[in-house]
Motif scaffolding. Structure first.
Motif, PDB file in Angstrom:
ATOM      1  N   MET A 135       0.854  -1.176   0.000  1.00 12.57           N
ATOM      2  CA  MET A 135       0.000   0.000   0.000  1.00 12.57           C
ATOM      3  C   MET A 135       0.899   1.238   0.000  1.00 12.57           C
ATOM      4  SD  MET A 135      -3.132   1.031   2.671  1.00 12.57           S
ATOM      5  CE  MET A 135      -3.391  -0.629   3.175  1.00 12.57           C
ATOM      6  N   ASN A 136       0.630   2.176  -0.888  1.00  9.02           N
ATOM      7  CA  ASN A 136       1.455   3.370  -0.965  1.00  9.02           C
ATOM      8  C   ASN A 136       1.146   4.333   0.185  1.00  9.02           C
ATOM      9  OD1 ASN A 136      -0.617   5.400  -1.869  1.00  9.02           O
ATOM     10  ND2 ASN A 136      -0.786   3.971  -3.586  1.00  9.02           N
ATOM     11  N   ILE A 137       2.027   5.290   0.370  1.00 13.02           N
ATOM     12  CA  ILE A 137       1.918   6.226   1.499  1.00 13.02           C
ATOM     13  C   ILE A 137       0.616   7.035   1.445  1.00 13.02           C
ATOM     14  CG2 ILE A 137       2.968   8.271   2.586  1.00 13.02           C
ATOM     15  CD1 ILE A 137       4.518   5.728   3.097  1.00 13.02           C
ATOM     16  N   LEU A 138       0.261   7.522   0.269  1.00 10.25           N
ATOM     17  CA  LEU A 138      -0.970   8.297   0.140  1.00 10.25           C
ATOM     18  C   LEU A 138      -2.171   7.453   0.561  1.00 10.25           C
ATOM     19  CD1 LEU A 138      -2.511  10.839  -0.702  1.00 10.25           C
ATOM     20  CD2 LEU A 138      -2.547   9.912  -3.044  1.00 10.25           C
ATOM     21  N   SER A 139      -2.225   6.226   0.083  1.00 11.95           N
ATOM     22  CA  SER A 139      -3.328   5.327   0.443  1.00 11.95           C
ATOM     23  C   SER A 139      -3.355   5.088   1.945  1.00 11.95           C
ATOM     24  CB  SER A 139      -3.192   3.994  -0.292  1.00 11.95           C
ATOM     25  OG  SER A 139      -3.296   4.177  -1.687  1.00 11.95           O
ATOM     26  N   GLN A 140      -2.196   4.863   2.542  1.00 17.57           N
ATOM     27  CA  GLN A 140      -2.127   4.628   3.986  1.00 17.57           C
ATOM     28  C   GLN A 140      -2.643   5.831   4.765  1.00 17.57           C
ATOM     29  OE1 GLN A 140       2.045   3.671   4.356  1.00 17.57           O
ATOM     30  NE2 GLN A 140       1.615   1.477   4.459  1.00 17.57           N
ATOM     31  N   LEU A 141      -2.265   7.023   4.332  1.00 19.53           N
ATOM     32  CA  LEU A 141      -2.714   8.238   5.027  1.00 19.53           C
ATOM     33  C   LEU A 141      -4.236   8.413   4.917  1.00 19.53           C
ATOM     34  CD1 LEU A 141       0.109  10.746   4.021  1.00 19.53           C
ATOM     35  CD2 LEU A 141      -0.329   9.772   6.294  1.00 19.53           C
ATOM     36  N   ILE A 142      -4.764   8.167   3.738  1.00 17.48           N
ATOM     37  CA  ILE A 142      -6.214   8.302   3.554  1.00 17.48           C
ATOM     38  C   ILE A 142      -6.956   7.249   4.369  1.00 17.48           C
ATOM     39  CG2 ILE A 142      -8.097   8.165   1.875  1.00 17.48           C
ATOM     40  CD1 ILE A 142      -6.114   9.395  -0.191  1.00 17.48           C
ATOM     41  N   VAL A 143      -6.474   6.006   4.320  1.00 13.96           N
ATOM     42  CA  VAL A 143      -7.097   4.931   5.094  1.00 13.96           C
ATOM     43  C   VAL A 143      -7.052   5.259   6.585  1.00 13.96           C
ATOM     44  CG1 VAL A 143      -6.825   2.514   5.802  1.00 13.96           C
ATOM     45  CG2 VAL A 143      -6.802   3.117   3.373  1.00 13.96           C
ATOM     46  N   ALA A 144      -5.909   5.739   7.065  1.00 20.32           N
ATOM     47  CA  ALA A 144      -5.778   6.085   8.484  1.00 20.32           C
ATOM     48  C   ALA A 144      -6.729   7.223   8.853  1.00 20.32           C
ATOM     49  CB  ALA A 144      -4.335   6.476   8.798  1.00 20.32           C
ATOM     50  N   PHE A 145      -6.843   8.234   7.988  1.00 20.40           N
ATOM     51  CA  PHE A 145      -7.753   9.350   8.251  1.00 20.40           C
ATOM     52  C   PHE A 145      -9.197   8.853   8.361  1.00 20.40           C
ATOM     53  CE2 PHE A 145     -10.857  12.293   6.414  1.00 20.40           C
ATOM     54  CZ  PHE A 145     -10.795  13.311   7.359  1.00 20.40           C
ATOM     55  N   ILE A 146      -9.598   8.004   7.425  1.00 20.73           N
ATOM     56  CA  ILE A 146     -10.971   7.490   7.436  1.00 20.73           C
ATOM     57  C   ILE A 146     -11.216   6.626   8.669  1.00 20.73           C
ATOM     58  CG2 ILE A 146     -12.646   6.060   6.188  1.00 20.73           C
ATOM     59  CD1 ILE A 146     -11.242   7.050   3.584  1.00 20.73           C
ATOM     60  N   VAL A 201      -9.764   6.978  11.611  1.00 24.83           N
ATOM     61  CA  VAL A 201      -9.911   7.904  12.741  1.00 24.83           C
ATOM     62  C   VAL A 201     -11.279   8.583  12.697  1.00 24.83           C
ATOM     63  CG1 VAL A 201      -9.036  10.066  13.747  1.00 24.83           C
ATOM     64  CG2 VAL A 201      -7.440   8.267  13.064  1.00 24.83           C
ATOM     65  N   LEU A 202     -11.728   8.966  11.519  1.00 21.12           N
ATOM     66  CA  LEU A 202     -13.057   9.561  11.366  1.00 21.12           C
ATOM     67  C   LEU A 202     -14.133   8.610  11.891  1.00 21.12           C
ATOM     68  CD1 LEU A 202     -15.016  11.714  10.220  1.00 21.12           C
ATOM     69  CD2 LEU A 202     -14.872  10.482   8.034  1.00 21.12           C
ATOM     70  N   HIS A 203     -14.019   7.334  11.562  1.00 25.35           N
ATOM     71  CA  HIS A 203     -15.031   6.376  12.001  1.00 25.35           C
ATOM     72  C   HIS A 203     -14.899   6.033  13.485  1.00 25.35           C
ATOM     73  CE1 HIS A 203     -17.407   5.692   8.431  1.00 25.35           C
ATOM     74  NE2 HIS A 203     -16.315   6.081   7.797  1.00 25.35           N
ATOM     75  N   LEU A 204     -13.711   6.148  14.038  1.00 27.02           N
ATOM     76  CA  LEU A 204     -13.571   6.014  15.491  1.00 27.02           C
ATOM     77  C   LEU A 204     -14.257   7.186  16.193  1.00 27.02           C
ATOM     78  CD1 LEU A 204      -9.903   4.734  15.871  1.00 27.02           C
ATOM     79  CD2 LEU A 204     -12.028   3.449  16.285  1.00 27.02           C
ATOM     80  N   TYR A 205     -14.137   8.372  15.604  1.00 28.91           N
ATOM     81  CA  TYR A 205     -14.844   9.540  16.148  1.00 28.91           C
ATOM     82  C   TYR A 205     -16.355   9.335  16.084  1.00 28.91           C
ATOM     83  CZ  TYR A 205     -16.968  14.155  16.324  1.00 28.91           C
ATOM     84  OH  TYR A 205     -17.779  15.216  16.629  1.00 28.91           O
ATOM     85  N   ILE A 206     -16.839   8.838  14.956  1.00 29.81           N
ATOM     86  CA  ILE A 206     -18.279   8.590  14.818  1.00 29.81           C
ATOM     87  C   ILE A 206     -18.726   7.539  15.834  1.00 29.81           C
ATOM     88  CG2 ILE A 206     -20.101   7.773  13.274  1.00 29.81           C
ATOM     89  CD1 ILE A 206     -18.414   8.964  10.931  1.00 29.81           C
ATOM     90  N   LEU A 207     -17.904   6.500  16.035  1.00 29.64           N
ATOM     91  CA  LEU A 207     -18.204   5.488  17.059  1.00 29.64           C
ATOM     92  C   LEU A 207     -18.373   6.155  18.416  1.00 29.64           C
ATOM     93  CD1 LEU A 207     -16.656   2.090  17.835  1.00 29.64           C
ATOM     94  CD2 LEU A 207     -16.426   3.901  19.500  1.00 29.64           C
ATOM     95  N   TRP A 208     -17.404   6.974  18.800  1.00 31.65           N
ATOM     96  CA  TRP A 208     -17.459   7.662  20.099  1.00 31.65           C
ATOM     97  C   TRP A 208     -18.710   8.539  20.192  1.00 31.65           C
ATOM     98  CZ3 TRP A 208     -17.232  13.024  20.742  1.00 31.65           C
ATOM     99  CH2 TRP A 208     -17.250  13.438  22.075  1.00 31.65           C
ATOM    100  N   LEU A 209     -18.945   9.287  19.137  1.00 29.91           N
ATOM    101  CA  LEU A 209     -20.072  10.209  19.124  1.00 29.91           C
ATOM    102  C   LEU A 209     -21.398   9.476  19.281  1.00 29.91           C
ATOM    103  CD1 LEU A 209     -20.937  13.176  18.674  1.00 29.91           C
ATOM    104  CD2 LEU A 209     -21.020  12.654  16.239  1.00 29.91           C
ATOM    105  N   GLU A 210     -21.575   8.401  18.519  1.00 31.19           N
ATOM    106  CA  GLU A 210     -22.860   7.710  18.529  1.00 31.19           C
ATOM    107  C   GLU A 210     -23.033   6.753  19.707  1.00 31.19           C
ATOM    108  OE1 GLU A 210     -23.843   7.889  13.764  1.00 31.19           O
ATOM    109  OE2 GLU A 210     -22.931   6.067  14.546  1.00 31.19           O
TER     110      GLU A 210
END
Length: 122
Positions: A1-12, A14-23
């Motif tokens: 997996m390239n660096i750009l893909s890894q960064l995007i996957v990691a961002f998403i 974290v976003l879904h961990l935030y949604i988990l916490w929120l909901e």
């Protein structure tokens, strides 16, 4: 997996961990500030439903995080593409049934992640 893909996957992830916490844990407190279109009296009534949704977002985050730790590059990509596709579909469904904003919050990042694999940037 390239660096750009890894960064995007990691961002998403974290976003879904935030949604988990929120909901799951902040639905009746912080959730009121985020989901302003939901009437105040509905937060307590929908607490269990929101927690269920949060759990599903946690599964998406877990799958994306898992893909970052797989050492075989083909498997890592395949797992990431599967979970990004799940995020994309969930975002489209959410946009059609709940709020168009969900498309921009969930689906657009997933599309960018999927495109990053197609570009095969190293």
């Amino acid at each position: 997996m390239n660096i750009l893909s890894q960064l995007i996957v990691a961002f998403i992830a974290v976003l879904h961990l935030y949604i988990l916490w929120l909901e799951m844990f902040a639905w009746t407190t912080h959730g009121r500030k985020v989901f302003k279109t939901i009437p105040e009296d509905q937060f307590e009534k929908t607490k269990l439903m929101a927690a269920n949704q949060g759990l599903y977002n946690g599964f998406l985050a877990t799958g994306l995080i898992w893909s970052l730790f797989i050492t075989n590059s083909d498997w890592s990509k395949n797992v990431a593409v599967f979970f990004l596709s799940c995020v994309l579909i969930a975002g489209i469904y959410g946009a059609l049934t709940a709020s168009k904003r969900i498309f921009y919050v969930q689906s657009v990042p997933a599309i960018l992640g999927l495109l990053s694999f197609m570009l095969k940037m190293n």
